[in-house]
Design an enzyme around this catalytic site. Structure first.
Site, PDB file in Angstrom:
ATOM      1  N   ARG A 104     -14.887  12.846   7.752  1.00  0.00           N
ATOM      2  CA  ARG A 104     -13.607  13.522   8.049  1.00  0.00           C
ATOM      3  C   ARG A 104     -13.226  14.471   6.926  1.00  0.00           C
ATOM      4  NH1 ARG A 104      -9.862   8.889   8.148  1.00  0.00           N
ATOM      5  NH2 ARG A 104      -8.263  10.453   8.377  1.00  0.00           N
TER       6      ARG A 104
ATOM      7  N   SER B  46      -7.645   4.138   9.416  1.00  0.00           N
ATOM      8  CA  SER B  46      -8.413   4.089   8.167  1.00  0.00           C
ATOM      9  C   SER B  46      -7.708   3.174   7.152  1.00  0.00           C
ATOM     10  CB  SER B  46      -8.540   5.520   7.629  1.00  0.00           C
ATOM     11  OG  SER B  46      -8.971   5.535   6.305  1.00  0.00           O
TER      12      SER B  46
ATOM     13  N   ASP C  34     -15.198   2.621   7.858  1.00  0.00           N
ATOM     14  CA  ASP C  34     -14.179   3.580   7.431  1.00  0.00           C
ATOM     15  C   ASP C  34     -14.717   4.473   6.310  1.00  0.00           C
ATOM     16  OD1 ASP C  34     -11.469   4.727   7.041  1.00  0.00           O
ATOM     17  OD2 ASP C  34     -11.722   3.764   5.097  1.00  0.00           O
TER      18      ASP C  34
ATOM     19  N   HIS D 266       0.847  -1.196   0.000  1.00  0.00           N
ATOM     20  CA  HIS D 266       0.000   0.000   0.000  1.00  0.00           C
ATOM     21  C   HIS D 266       0.878   1.240   0.000  1.00  0.00           C
ATOM     22  CE1 HIS D 266      -3.516   2.481   0.858  1.00  0.00           C
ATOM     23  NE2 HIS D 266      -2.709   3.179   1.640  1.00  0.00           N
TER      24      HIS D 266
ATOM     25  N   LYS E  61      -8.663  -1.271   6.132  1.00  0.00           N
ATOM     26  CA  LYS E  61      -8.908  -1.838   4.797  1.00  0.00           C
ATOM     27  C   LYS E  61      -7.880  -2.915   4.468  1.00  0.00           C
ATOM     28  CE  LYS E  61      -9.160   2.456   3.634  1.00  0.00           C
ATOM     29  NZ  LYS E  61      -9.347   3.837   3.252  1.00  0.00           N
TER      30      LYS E  61
END
Ligand code: URA
Length: 430
Positions: A168, A183, A161, A82, A187
């Protein structure tokens, strides 16, 4: 339990218990909590922070708020990577095939562009026929058969989320390290891989503008990943200047393909090799660096990318012959405004210029122009003469050029002295 009490407790600097966090996340998921209560708790958290235990509990509650991928039907170690997002960041397109060519399976969920940053899913969709929406059964089958699959989030992963992020985004509470870490990691945990490599970007084109914040975010995410039983490593890398030379959608795929053929730009090639080797090491593969070199020089990584494209409905000829990608109708050269060195090229501003060309979305659901983009010929640290071409911009609609060019030029600063070089790899957290 009442949301009022949770908000008051956090506002006064208290610590939320696991039961309170579960109550909150369950209520966000089934929409029984009012958005004003959620927003107030987010703001109280923004000011008072969450400790390690609260952050882990929040992450775990969000990770289990929806479906969770069970990757046990895929044999062997499954890895995921990621990036926290950047400009010209096409690393997944090169790293995933390299790792798969070395025998490690990658089951990857990716996202679309967000703000000034591009998204892997948008880039892949520039390949004719490529399907990013893949049902779980097919996803597992492709990873088992080909060793890799990159799909958009079709499952209902971490819905809490999704709700929180949307609130947010409009209540100025995105940039809190505990909230960002939980967050992202919710995931990643719901996606089910055994090992997670995080590429935490720092600099003008990243969420984290300074090293200290990036390091804190990296530490927080690594703690969460390891705390949840996944092997997690973070590499902190420079995003002060766009990565590689291509910024856009199809031109980034082409640059990733060139890199898999051994002809990529120096910075992007280096980062690709380092991240690939890190993932292989996490999966227990020995001589990782050599294996990465061999995957590229043998052409096996390129073949892996082509096989993934074909398995996901795309035309694999695009990988072997990139001249098949549709070209932008219009091109304009951008020239240096003076003699000297480029002392800074603000990556976020370059990303905004690219979006203005049509490569990004102004609002949710907008179509994007796969052919639009920016090809840099000079970057931070390069010597230039006045009038020399520093970039070419591409678009299908010529009227987009003037605003994009103006924005691009505002990103570039010049100096008489050669600027100090920033290193691409700035840290590693294990
Ligand atoms: N990306 C995410 O998924 N969540 C954040 O909070 C920030 C970036």
């Amino acid at each position: 339990m009442r949301m009022y009490d949770l908000i008051l407790k956090k506002r006064n600097g208290g610590k939320l218990t696991k039961e309170e966090i579960d109550f909150f996340v369950n209520g966000v998921t089934d929409k029984t909590i009012e958005p004003y209560h959620t927003s107030a708790l987010m703001m109280a958290t923004y000011f008072q922070g969450m400790d390690e235990e609260e952050t882990l509990n929040l992450t775990l509650a969000m990770a289990s708020s929806g479906e969770q991928m069970d990757l046990s039907v895929i044999d062997g170690v499954k890895v995921d990577k990621h990036s926290t997002g950047g400009v010209g960041d096409k690393t997944s397109l090169a790293v995933v095939p390299i790792v798969a060519a070395c025998g490690v399976k990658v089951a990857k969920m990716s996202g679309r562009g967000l703000g000034h940053t591009g998204g892997t899913i948008d880039k892949l969709e520039s390949i004719k026929g490529f399907q990013t929406s893949v049902e779980p059964e097919k996803f597992f089958d492709i990873v088992n058969t080909h060793g890799l699959c990159i799909a958009g989030q079709s499952m209902n992963l971490a819905p809490a989320d999704k709700e929180l992020y949307a609130l947010r985004d409009v209540t100025a509470t995105v940039d809190d390290i505990s909230l960002i870490a939980s967050s992202i990691m919710s995931k990643k945990l719901a996606s089910g891989s055994d090992c997670i490599l995080l590429d935490v970007k720092v600099g003008s084109g990243a969420f984290m503008k300074n090293y200290e914040d990036a390091e804190n975010l990296a530490r927080e995410m690594v703690k969460i990943g390891n705390g949840a039983g996944r092997k997690t490593v973070a590499v902190i890398t420079d995003m002060d200047v766009p990565l590689g030379n291509a910024i856009g959608n199809s031109i980034e795929v082409i640059e990733a393909v060139e890199t898999l053929k051994g002809n990529g730009p120096e910075d992007f090639t280096l980062l690709t090799k380092i991240l690939s080797a890190e993932i292989l090491k996490m999966a227990g593969i020995e001589n990782a660096e050599e294996k990465v070199e061999e995957a590229i020089s043998s052409g096996k990584a390129l073949e892996k990318l082509a096989s993934m494209v074909s398995a996901q409905g795309g035309d694999e000829n695009y990988i072997y012959d990139t001249s098949l990608f549709e070209k932008a109708k219009f091109t304009r050269e951008i020239k240096a405004e003076c003699d000297g060195f480029i002392s800074h090229m603000n990556a976020e501003t370059v990303g905004v210029a690219c979006a203005k060309l049509g490569a990004g979305r102004e609002k949710k659901g907008d179509d994007i122009d796969f052919t639009a983009g920016i090809m840099l010929s000079k970057k931070t640290g390069d010597k230039v003469s006045s009038g020399e071409v520093i970039a070419r911009i591409y678009a299908s609609d010529e009227s987009r050029f003037s605003s994009a060019e103006e924005t691009f030029l505002s990103a570039v600063e010049y100096s008489e002295e050669e600027p100090e070089k920033r290193s691409l790899i700035m840290g590693k957290i294990i």
